[in-house]
Design a protein around this motif. Structure first.
Motif, short mmCIF file in Angstrom:
data_model
loop_
_atom_site.label_atom_id
_atom_site.label_comp_id
_atom_site.label_asym_id
_atom_site.label_seq_id
_atom_site.Cartn_x
_atom_site.Cartn_y
_atom_site.Cartn_z
N UNK A 89 19.37 61.70 21.29
CA UNK A 89 19.73 59.96 21.14
C UNK A 89 20.45 59.31 20.04
N UNK B 179 10.56 57.74 30.30
CA UNK B 179 10.10 56.48 28.75
C UNK B 179 12.05 56.16 28.18
N UNK C 91 12.98 52.15 27.96
CA UNK C 91 13.48 52.20 26.81
C UNK C 91 15.10 51.64 26.29
N UNK D 254 14.28 47.95 27.73
CA UNK D 254 13.78 47.04 26.64
C UNK D 254 15.22 46.93 25.71
N UNK E 254 5.21 50.73 35.07
CA UNK E 254 4.26 51.31 33.97
C UNK E 254 4.70 51.18 32.67
N UNK E 255 5.52 51.32 32.22
CA UNK E 255 5.96 50.93 30.74
C UNK E 255 6.07 49.70 30.89
N UNK F 239 3.76 48.01 29.67
CA UNK F 239 2.79 47.14 28.44
C UNK F 239 4.11 46.55 27.53
N UNK F 240 5.05 46.63 27.62
CA UNK F 240 5.85 45.84 26.88
C UNK F 240 6.96 45.05 27.39
N UNK G 260 0.65 61.23 28.99
CA UNK G 260 0.62 59.86 29.02
C UNK G 260 -0.22 58.86 28.51
N UNK H 116 0.71 57.63 25.25
CA UNK H 116 2.10 56.53 25.34
C UNK H 116 1.91 55.66 25.29
N UNK H 117 0.94 55.22 27.04
CA UNK H 117 1.03 53.86 27.08
C UNK H 117 -0.06 53.30 26.09
N UNK I 178 2.51 52.18 23.49
CA UNK I 178 3.67 51.19 23.54
C UNK I 178 3.73 49.71 22.74
N UNK J 31 9.22 56.53 19.99
CA UNK J 31 7.77 56.64 20.73
C UNK J 31 7.92 58.20 21.32
#
Lengths: 476, 476
Positions: A143, A178, A182, A185, A296-297, A300-301, B395, B398-399, B402, B417
């Motif tokens: 990253x 993911x 991110x 986000x 879906x990710x 959660x955030x 998964x 992971x969820x 978050x 993560x």
């Protein structure tokens, strides 16, 4: 020596102290968010080997690469056309096609030999080169972020420069969605931090576009299809249909495409309609799955400010991207996209390292600058500028001021002592021009009483304070 | 495509994440000190007009300027020497000297026309250009700093690069010696902040060197004089005397110079001896006065760590400086100077703005990097890197992770993560390679109990903690 007023090359810019504070504010904000998400900074050289860059940006791009001469060689440049006239001023007799061909060949060789280096054109290709070159030192998934200038020999115009900063983050070596989530986000957090109140992050997926082409049995026409669909905003549905017909699509195709273009409702509703329309396309459904996973990710955030919008008309550099495609737009100011990106498979393949997938985003720093300027969102940025100027009239005042100056600085207050016994008006002007919020005046009265004139330059309010009281006031 | 391992041009470097953190640490420290003293950042373009740069660095310097081709023109390069052989493969008959001359002339024109731009060679000339170009927007005295790369087509060797950063601060438009004193304080504070414990700031004054030349009636030989004296450290007094004799000085000169070279004692004692030796030179005494004034300022603001040393053998770029001359050396590591500078009159004269005096300093960032590395003075720099990695297996994990991830980031903790359900060993290796100090493991047991495995990667210590406890622990 010449006294012509000096200038910078066209398409390049100086950045003044005021501009630098604002630019640093943007870059520091974005960098801090990149770091928060685990991205690490790298820098690559300004010059790359020409062979690293050529062939990566298409023919048009290649022409815009700035080449650097090898200055240590005995470089000899000559225009062969005028050469003819010099050598044969009375008309060419011996000149023939074979000589021309050989000259052309030699010229190419010479050009190649004397320009082995070029200025980087973007941050993506140097990043791919970096990953391949350092693959054994890198921890994958890698990253990285990078904030450096790039150069393009484009025709300069309003808002388009020959030197400009790019601000990129990419992760390579992970196909997890993911990463896509991110990046959404990151856009949300960085632009929120910069004070934007209303902006959209649009997302699409190359596989959905492939699916649309597939359901009308025109997988090969995906470019024509997306170029037309991409214009929906500008030319409306009728315009898009007209263009599709011009590009060789038939009425039956259009009937199938229409519901896809005209998707409405929430992201969930759009996805549902898409799944129905693309039911016959495996790749199309795969694209829907990917988008759904990203959503879906995000569920959660929850995002702070951004509107996340599925927009299947979004195409951006389609040939490049293989999965997600992003674009960011502010809704507060008329301005092109202020960010974009997507997933690409095999970025490093061009340098011989196959099978490394990646996804990345970019912030359009110059445009973000213009947006913040227009919305007056830049903070006072007092932390970067001088907080207090000590004014004085003579050597005696100067020496009297020094211990106070040192005390202020030891408390981490940016402080200046005007470096000469100039007229007080001039010193105050200096403070005003540099936006210094406080001044201290030390004259003979002040030295005698130990009470210094402390002035708030914003309100104009003045007080007589002892040195220690001034320090305490400014430390607050 | 080619799968040759890619590389960067010789003399240039990539900077890895680890190197970037260290370089940022050095630059951020120095910049914060510049700001504390009222200096403001500017940036100038990478490319300057060739005419801005040529003639400013001497013949040798001019050769080291990297020139950039105008890519939009139909550039044609040709080696005229091989041209002869191509056009006249059977030997030249018509070729004559006049044709050669005309070719040479055209070649120069073409070269000039096709390379109008060049990469900046230092930050000083672009700064002078900036001041002249923007003189009406600038508040004088103008205190600016600039941290940008420069390029020189030098032969690369250990510690010498073709691309390297310069880190300069200058003030123009003020002849006050307070500026000189403040630069000494800046060196002291910045290098102290970087953790250096033992370093010297050497100061000299061009006027003192002029004075020495004057007392032996050899004002014109000042270069020869200083080149010889400058070597005292290396070749000792006998060596210097030998060299002076070789350079045309006579025994009587040497008798007069000797006491000056052999100055001993405190700065005050040295100054006193200098005054006696230079009693007959007005300019020499002026130099002594200037140094004394600088010392008087420093007395009021005692230095934190630096030793300030009057060193009249110091010459550095003599032709350039007209007043104070600075050089900084660490006494902890064998290394050349890590900083230098001085006062120059009329810097902007080259661009037609006369009478603007200035003084400036430079930090040698690459050398400072090597010194900090050798003395292991770089801090853990944890604030820039990821603080905690959340590991997971699928998964579901992971969820589950978050919301914790988002909570950590909302408290400004750099957190990651792991973006796939990889083997735990691989995830731990990732944390180790990125120097991430803490990990959280989320498996099925953890999800059931709500107690997550929190591991200190340095001590190896593990605890079971609830998500909120982990946040609290890391915020501390």
């Amino acid at each position: 020596m010449a006294s012509i007023k000096p200038s910078v090359p066209k398409g390049t810019r100086d950045f003044s102290p005021t501009e630098m504070v604002k630019r640093n504010y943007i870059f520091d904000t974005i960098k801090s968010v990149f770091r928060k998400y685990g991205y690490q900074q790298i820098e690559t050289p300004t010059m790359e080997n020409l062979s690293t860059l050529t062939g990566k940006y298409g023919d048009e791009g290649d022409k815009l690469i700035f080449k650097v001469l090898n200055t240590n060689e005995q470089l000899e440049i000559f225009k062969a056309t005028s050469l003819k006239n010099i050598i044969f001023p009375n008309g060419i007799t011996e000149w023939d096609v074979e000589i021309e061909r050989r000259i052309e060949e030699k010229r190419r060789e010479a050009l190649l030999k004397s320009t082995e280096k070029a200025l980087r054109y973007d941050l993506t290709v140097p990043f791919a080169r970096y990953v391949v070159q350092h693959q054994n030192e890198i921890t994958f998934p890698f990253k990285r972020f990078q904030v450096q200038p790039v150069w393009r020999a484009d025709r300069p115009q309003r808002g388009r420069y020959r030197e400009f900063y790019q601000c990129d983050a990419d992760v390579v070596g992970s196909d997890s969605l993911l990463n896509e989530a991110e990046f959404i986000m990151i856009y949300d957090e960085a632009l929120d931090k910069l004070g934007l109140k209303d902006f959209s992050i649009k997302i699409n997926n190359r596989k959905i576009l492939s699916g649309v082409a597939q359901i009308i049995d025109k997988a090969d026409s995906i470019i024509d299809l997306t170029v037309a669909i991409d214009k929906l905003d500008k030319i409306g549905l009728d315009g898009v249909i007209k263009e599709l017909l011009e590009r060789g699509f038939v009425q039956a195709d259009i009937e199938k495409i229409k519901p896809v273009i005209l998707l409405e409702g929430s992201n969930t509703e759009k996805l549902q309609s898409l799944r129905e329309a693309l039911a016959a396309s495996e790749i199309g459904l795969k694209g829907c799955d990917e988008i759904e996973t990203v959503f879906s990710y995000i569920e959660k955030c929850p995002l702070q400010t951004a509107k996340l919008e599925l927009d299947i008309t979004l195409a951006r550099g389609l040939n490049y991207y293989t999965g997600a495609i992003f674009e960011v737009k502010t809704n507060e100011v008329a301005m092109g996209s202020i960010g974009g990106g997507g997933r690409y498979d095999d970025l490093t393949g061009m340098f011989g390292l196959k099978g490394l997938t990646g996804v990345g985003i970019s912030f359009g720093a110059d445009r973000i600058y213009d947006v913040l300027e227009e919305l007056t969102l830049f903070p006072a940025a007092a932390n970067q500028s001088t907080q207090v100027l000590i004014c004085n009239f003579d050597k005696e005042g100067e020496l009297y001021a020094l211990p106070l100056l040192q005390k202020l600085r030891s408390r981490n207050i940016n402080a200046e002592l005007y470096p000469a016994g100039a007229k007080i008006k001039k010193q105050m002007e200096y403070a005003n021009n540099k936006n210094i919020p406080y001044t201290v005046v030390i004259g003979s009265d002040e030295m005698q009483s130990g009470l210094l004139s402390f002035k708030n330059m914003t309100t104009g309010e003045q007080e007589k304070l002892a040195a220690d009281e001034i320090v305490a006031r400014l430390v607050e």
